[in-house]
Design a protein around this motif. Structure first.
Motif, PDB file in Angstrom:
ATOM      1  N   MET A   1      74.358  66.775 -14.874  1.00  0.00           N
ATOM      2  CA  MET A   1      75.422  66.756 -13.874  1.00  0.00           C
ATOM      3  C   MET A   1      76.765  66.512 -14.554  1.00  0.00           C
ATOM      4  N   LEU A   2      77.757  67.289 -14.159  1.00  0.00           N
ATOM      5  CA  LEU A   2      79.087  67.151 -14.741  1.00  0.00           C
ATOM      6  C   LEU A   2      79.722  65.862 -14.255  1.00  0.00           C
ATOM      7  N   ARG A   3      80.131  65.009 -15.203  1.00  0.00           N
ATOM      8  CA  ARG A   3      80.725  63.734 -14.840  1.00  0.00           C
ATOM      9  C   ARG A   3      82.195  63.906 -14.503  1.00  0.00           C
ATOM     10  N   PRO A   4      82.725  63.109 -13.579  1.00  0.00           N
ATOM     11  CA  PRO A   4      84.170  63.160 -13.329  1.00  0.00           C
ATOM     12  C   PRO A   4      84.925  62.597 -14.517  1.00  0.00           C
ATOM     13  N   ARG A   5      86.090  63.147 -14.798  1.00  0.00           N
ATOM     14  CA  ARG A   5      86.893  62.645 -15.908  1.00  0.00           C
ATOM     15  C   ARG A   5      87.575  61.355 -15.504  1.00  0.00           C
ATOM     16  N   PRO A   6      87.614  60.348 -16.391  1.00  0.00           N
ATOM     17  CA  PRO A   6      88.295  59.094 -16.067  1.00  0.00           C
ATOM     18  C   PRO A   6      89.774  59.341 -15.776  1.00  0.00           C
ATOM     19  N   THR A   7      90.234  58.931 -14.623  1.00  0.00           N
ATOM     20  CA  THR A   7      91.618  59.183 -14.234  1.00  0.00           C
ATOM     21  C   THR A   7      92.608  58.372 -15.061  1.00  0.00           C
ATOM     22  N   SER A   8      92.139  57.329 -15.741  1.00  0.00           N
ATOM     23  CA  SER A   8      93.033  56.478 -16.525  1.00  0.00           C
ATOM     24  C   SER A   8      93.334  57.057 -17.903  1.00  0.00           C
ATOM     25  N   ALA A   9      92.743  58.205 -18.223  1.00  0.00           N
ATOM     26  CA  ALA A   9      92.918  58.779 -19.554  1.00  0.00           C
ATOM     27  C   ALA A   9      93.553  60.162 -19.460  1.00  0.00           C
ATOM     28  N   PRO A  10      94.879  60.237 -19.319  1.00  0.00           N
ATOM     29  CA  PRO A  10      95.533  61.552 -19.272  1.00  0.00           C
ATOM     30  C   PRO A  10      95.323  62.282 -20.586  1.00  0.00           C
ATOM     31  N   ILE A  11      95.145  63.589 -20.521  1.00  0.00           N
ATOM     32  CA  ILE A  11      94.873  64.345 -21.729  1.00  0.00           C
ATOM     33  C   ILE A  11      95.999  65.327 -22.038  1.00  0.00           C
ATOM     34  N   THR A  12      96.055  65.690 -23.304  1.00  0.00           N
ATOM     35  CA  THR A  12      97.001  66.683 -23.788  1.00  0.00           C
ATOM     36  C   THR A  12      96.215  67.809 -24.431  1.00  0.00           C
ATOM     37  N   VAL A  13      96.629  69.047 -24.180  1.00  0.00           N
ATOM     38  CA  VAL A  13      95.911  70.185 -24.735  1.00  0.00           C
ATOM     39  C   VAL A  13      96.861  71.072 -25.530  1.00  0.00           C
ATOM     40  N   SER A  14      96.299  71.798 -26.476  1.00  0.00           N
ATOM     41  CA  SER A  14      97.006  72.863 -27.171  1.00  0.00           C
ATOM     42  C   SER A  14      96.052  74.043 -27.264  1.00  0.00           C
ATOM     43  N   PHE A  15      96.601  75.229 -27.468  1.00  0.00           N
ATOM     44  CA  PHE A  15      95.789  76.446 -27.451  1.00  0.00           C
ATOM     45  C   PHE A  15      96.030  77.273 -28.706  1.00  0.00           C
ATOM     46  N   GLU A  16      94.949  77.869 -29.206  1.00  0.00           N
ATOM     47  CA  GLU A  16      95.072  78.764 -30.355  1.00  0.00           C
ATOM     48  C   GLU A  16      94.807  80.203 -29.931  1.00  0.00           C
ATOM     49  N   PHE A  17      95.688  81.095 -30.373  1.00  0.00           N
ATOM     50  CA  PHE A  17      95.545  82.526 -30.140  1.00  0.00           C
ATOM     51  C   PHE A  17      95.494  83.233 -31.497  1.00  0.00           C
ATOM     52  N   PHE A  18      94.989  84.471 -31.493  1.00  0.00           N
ATOM     53  CA  PHE A  18      95.068  85.262 -32.719  1.00  0.00           C
ATOM     54  C   PHE A  18      95.911  86.498 -32.458  1.00  0.00           C
ATOM     55  N   PRO A  19      96.579  87.041 -33.490  1.00  0.00           N
ATOM     56  CA  PRO A  19      97.485  88.168 -33.287  1.00  0.00           C
ATOM     57  C   PRO A  19      96.725  89.431 -32.887  1.00  0.00           C
ATOM     58  N   PRO A  20      97.286  90.212 -31.989  1.00  0.00           N
ATOM     59  CA  PRO A  20      96.604  91.436 -31.532  1.00  0.00           C
ATOM     60  C   PRO A  20      96.616  92.505 -32.612  1.00  0.00           C
ATOM     61  N   LYS A  21      95.585  93.357 -32.599  1.00  0.00           N
ATOM     62  CA  LYS A  21      95.496  94.444 -33.569  1.00  0.00           C
ATOM     63  C   LYS A  21      95.956  95.773 -32.998  1.00  0.00           C
ATOM     64  N   SER A  22      96.277  95.793 -31.711  1.00  0.00           N
ATOM     65  CA  SER A  22      96.727  97.032 -31.068  1.00  0.00           C
ATOM     66  C   SER A  22      97.634  96.678 -29.896  1.00  0.00           C
ATOM     67  N   ASP A  23      98.322  97.676 -29.365  1.00  0.00           N
ATOM     68  CA  ASP A  23      99.191  97.451 -28.207  1.00  0.00           C
ATOM     69  C   ASP A  23      98.384  96.972 -27.003  1.00  0.00           C
TER      70      ASP A  23
END
Length: 302
Positions: A1-23
């Motif tokens: 069962m998916l647990r609820p995330r603790p509301t007292s712990a705000p999170i920060t995210v970053s994202f990785e992308f890769f360069p496109p090979k075509s239009d």
């Protein structure tokens, strides 16, 4: 069962992308950026290939992010197939464009993952030298790689962590890990790193499972273990993409929730240029789109 995330712990995210090979791939990438930008990531990184065309597309993508969004881009750099001066010139071009954050990597062998790596005759030999070179040019934010299950080429954890320490001494300000699925492994790694006197942020790299077979295959080459329970979750879903996506979202969100309960709040997602699964995971984690980011992209595109 998916647990609820603790509301007292705000999170920060970053994202990785890769360069496109075509239009066509560039259009797909940009749709992903537009989809994820309203989540207000701390930064987005764009990977860097050794080939000239890939390098140019990385630069173009970075410029577009700077010009058309309110996102903070981080440009990947590697030591592969380039002299020090060639790399330094790329760095100066990025700096002049407005880039202040780099992800400094040695890079994989020109002959493929797992093959023997050879440095350019006049190039940087490793990420330690690259970090030092970046620091000589300007006071950049520098992220480097880290390996909870050690780098495949390292003989042991001591050697691996000593290399990370040298990167920090050369100027690294953050480490982003190879992806992993066992949070105990990651936590033990952070404990080893702290005992070694390394105190920069160690950001867990998170890989949403867009395609289990591809992830498992890459993990085997990169030295990342895929536990049997992960195999079991995706068993029989090769021809059921809808269920696969639901299981992937639940599995990834559950991993991050567990990490927040252990005190970690900063996460780097390897998006594979596919936004929907990552967006769903972030929604489960409590992140919500912020309209000002969305409006900034719409205004720039108008």
């Amino acid at each position: 069962m998916l647990r609820p995330r603790p509301t007292s712990a705000p999170i920060t995210v970053s994202f990785e992308f890769f360069p496109p090979k075509s239009d066509k791939m560039e259009e797909s990438l940009w749709r992903s950026i537009e989809r994820l930008a309203p989540l207000k990531p701390s930064f987005v990184s764009v990977t860097y290939g050794a080939g000239g065309s890939t390098r140019e597309r990385t630069h173009h993508t970075i410029e577009r992010i700077l010009n058309e969004t309110s996102l903070t881009p981080a440009a990947h750099l590697t030591c592969v197939d380039a002299s020090k001066e060639e790399v330094n010139e790329v760095v100066r071009q990025y700096r002049d464009t407005g880039v202040k954050h780099f992800v400094a990597l040695r890079g994989d062998s020109q002959h493929g993952v797992g093959q023997v790596w050879q440095s350019h005759t006049d190039g940087y030999s490793n990420a330690v030298e690259l970090c030092a070179g970046l620091r000589e040019i300007d006071d950049f934010e520098i992220s480097v790689s880290a390996y909870p299950e050690k780098h495949p080429e390292s003989s042991d954890f001591f050697t691996d962590i000593e290399l990370l320490k040298r990167k920090v001494d050369a100027g690294a300000t953050r480490a982003i890990t190879q992806f992993f699925f066992d949070n105990d492994v990651f936590e033990r790694y952070v404990e080893r790193v702290r005992k070694a006197g390394i105190y920069i942020p160690i950001v867990p790299g998170i890989a949403p499972v867009h395609d289990f077979r591809k992830v498992a295959n890459f993990a085997s080459k990169a030295g990342a273990n895929v536990p049997s329970w992960v195999h079991a979750r995706f068993e029989g879903l090769d021809t059921d993409p809808l269920t696969h996506s639901h299981v992937a979202a639940a599995t990834c969100a559950d991993q991050v929730i567990d990490l927040t309960e252990r005190g970690f709040t900063d996460f780097h997602f390897y998006t594979m240029n596919k936004a929907d699964l990552v967006y769903s995971i972030c929604h489960i984690l409590g992140l919500r789109a912020q309209e000002d980011a969305a409006q900034a992209i719409e205004s720039a595109a108008a």
